[in-house]
Design an enzyme around this catalytic site. Structure first.
Site, PDB file in Angstrom:
ATOM      1  CG  HIS A   1      29.464  65.165  -2.599  1.00 32.57           C
ATOM      2  ND1 HIS A   1      30.358  64.699  -3.529  1.00 32.57           N
ATOM      3  CD2 HIS A   1      28.254  65.199  -3.235  1.00 32.57           C
ATOM      4  CE1 HIS A   1      29.712  64.454  -4.667  1.00 32.57           C
ATOM      5  NE2 HIS A   1      28.440  64.755  -4.507  1.00 32.57           N
TER       6      HIS A   1
ATOM      7  CD  GLU B   1      33.642  65.266  -2.914  1.00 35.04           C
ATOM      8  OE1 GLU B   1      32.921  64.271  -2.818  1.00 35.04           O
ATOM      9  OE2 GLU B   1      33.272  66.324  -3.441  1.00 35.04           O
TER      10      GLU B   1
HETATM   11  C1  MLT Z   1      25.090  62.939  -7.433  1.00 31.19           C
HETATM   12  O1  MLT Z   1      25.883  62.884  -8.365  1.00 31.19           O
HETATM   13  O2  MLT Z   1      24.045  62.287  -7.392  1.00 31.19           O
HETATM   14  C2  MLT Z   1      25.372  63.838  -6.266  1.00 31.19           C
HETATM   15  O3  MLT Z   1      26.554  64.515  -6.404  1.00 31.19           O
HETATM   16  C3  MLT Z   1      25.270  63.136  -4.948  1.00 31.19           C
HETATM   17  C4  MLT Z   1      26.196  61.971  -4.803  1.00 31.19           C
HETATM   18  O4  MLT Z   1      27.242  61.907  -5.414  1.00 31.19           O
HETATM   19  O5  MLT Z   1      25.856  61.080  -4.041  1.00 31.19           O
END
Ligand code: MLT
Length: 302
Positions: free
Chosen positions: A276, A258
């Site tokens: 995401h 990512e």
């Molecule tokens: C998380 O782990 O809280 C979610 O995937 C969102 C993020 O990574 O910000």
């Protein structure tokens, strides 16, 4: 004075609460090298997913005062937990705040792939009117297999049931007695589900949960939704299955890398993609801010 570095931002309300308790908050992003220099000056580091809290950053932190790292979110895979434990630095996350937001995004992706929302948005914008091409399916009556029945899995199960879906699930902790959904082994979930939605962390010792073998076990024309972590699904295997029609569609919020460079995946007409954004709602972010402030205040008995 207790000093907090919010390296990936923090809600104003949370900053105000901390300041009221006499805590200094620096709401500033330092890149890796600068963070290595600055980290020694802070007692608390707050991160979202952008900052990678690596062993070399933690080694620098140890030369100063860092006592607590708060991950404003659920997954702690961007933090070297083993190293933090070794150095006695406490790591906390905010597991309660974003479940409904992530579950709603999983539902959104299910509707999107079932009714070709991504592709029809795109083709209309380039002047096409493909009414006949987009005969979709209803979610109602379909079987949703949830892999990972934690807070997000449960929130999704509730919403999917309300839509008339039949929810079945698997969880590493086994059957959860009080749930009104049937528990099955992963193999059975794969065989029975029209939609599979993943809500588990990525474990690099185990690798992906959905690869070629698992896709091979799934129903012809099933759908995969991944709002968990990218590597939980083998992207190459998924692409092959989308091309062959074995998988009818995939809703993907998370990627092996990512930002993703997997052009084939994001441009696939049967894929619904988001960058995401599972926890990216005003409500979740406000709750996350509140939870972060509460964690810091109670850590310092404030
Ligand atoms: C998380 O782990 O809280 C979610 O995937 C969102 C993020 O990574 O910000």
């Amino acid at each position: 004075m207790i000093r907090v570095l919010a390296n990936d931002g923090l809600q104003e309300g949370a900053i105000d609460r901390l300041k009221l308790a006499g805590i200094e908050v620096v709401n500033n992003h330092y890149d890796k090298d600068k963070l290595k220099e600055e980290i020694k000056k802070f007692d608390v580091l707050v991160v979202r997913s952008a900052t990678k809290v690596t062993a070399d950053i933690l080694n620098e932190a140890q030369k100063g005062n860092l006592k607590l790292i708060v991950r404003a979110g659920v997954g702690v895979d961007n933090i070297d937990i083993i190293k933090a434990n070794e150095l006695g630095i406490i790591v906390k996350n905010t597991p309660n705040a974003s479940s409904d937001s992530v579950a709603e995004l999983a539902i959104a992706h299910m509707f999107s792939v079932a009714r070709f929302l991504g592709d029809s948005n795109y083709t209309m914008r380039i002047g096409e009117w493909n009414k006949k091409k987009y005969e979709g399916i209803e979610l109602s009556g379909k079987t949703l297999g949830i892999i990972g029945m934690g807070r997000i899995g449960k929130a999704l199960a509730k919403k999917a049931s309300a839509l008339g879906m039949v929810v079945i699930y698997n969880d590493i902790f086994g059957k959860q007695e009080k749930l009104p959904y049937e528990f099955f082994t992963i193999d059975e979930i794969l065989k029975k589900s029209d939609f599979i939605s993943l809500h588990v962390p990525y474990d690099k010792t185990k690798g992906s949960i959905i690869g070629r073998k698992e896709i091979g076990m799934m129903k012809e024309g099933a759908y995969i939704i991944n709002c968990a972590r990218g590597k939980v699904v083998d992207e190459e295997a998924l692409l092959e299955a989308l091309d062959s029609g074995k998988i009818s569609g995939a809703g993907i919020d998370v990627f092996a890398e990512e930002p993703t460079k997997n052009e084939k995946l994001i441009n696939h007409p049967r894929v619904s993609v988001t960058p995401h954004i599972g926890a990216a709602t005003k409500e979740a972010q406000n709750r996350i801010g509140e939870e972060v402030a509460t964690i810091i205040l109670s850590f310092f008995n404030k």
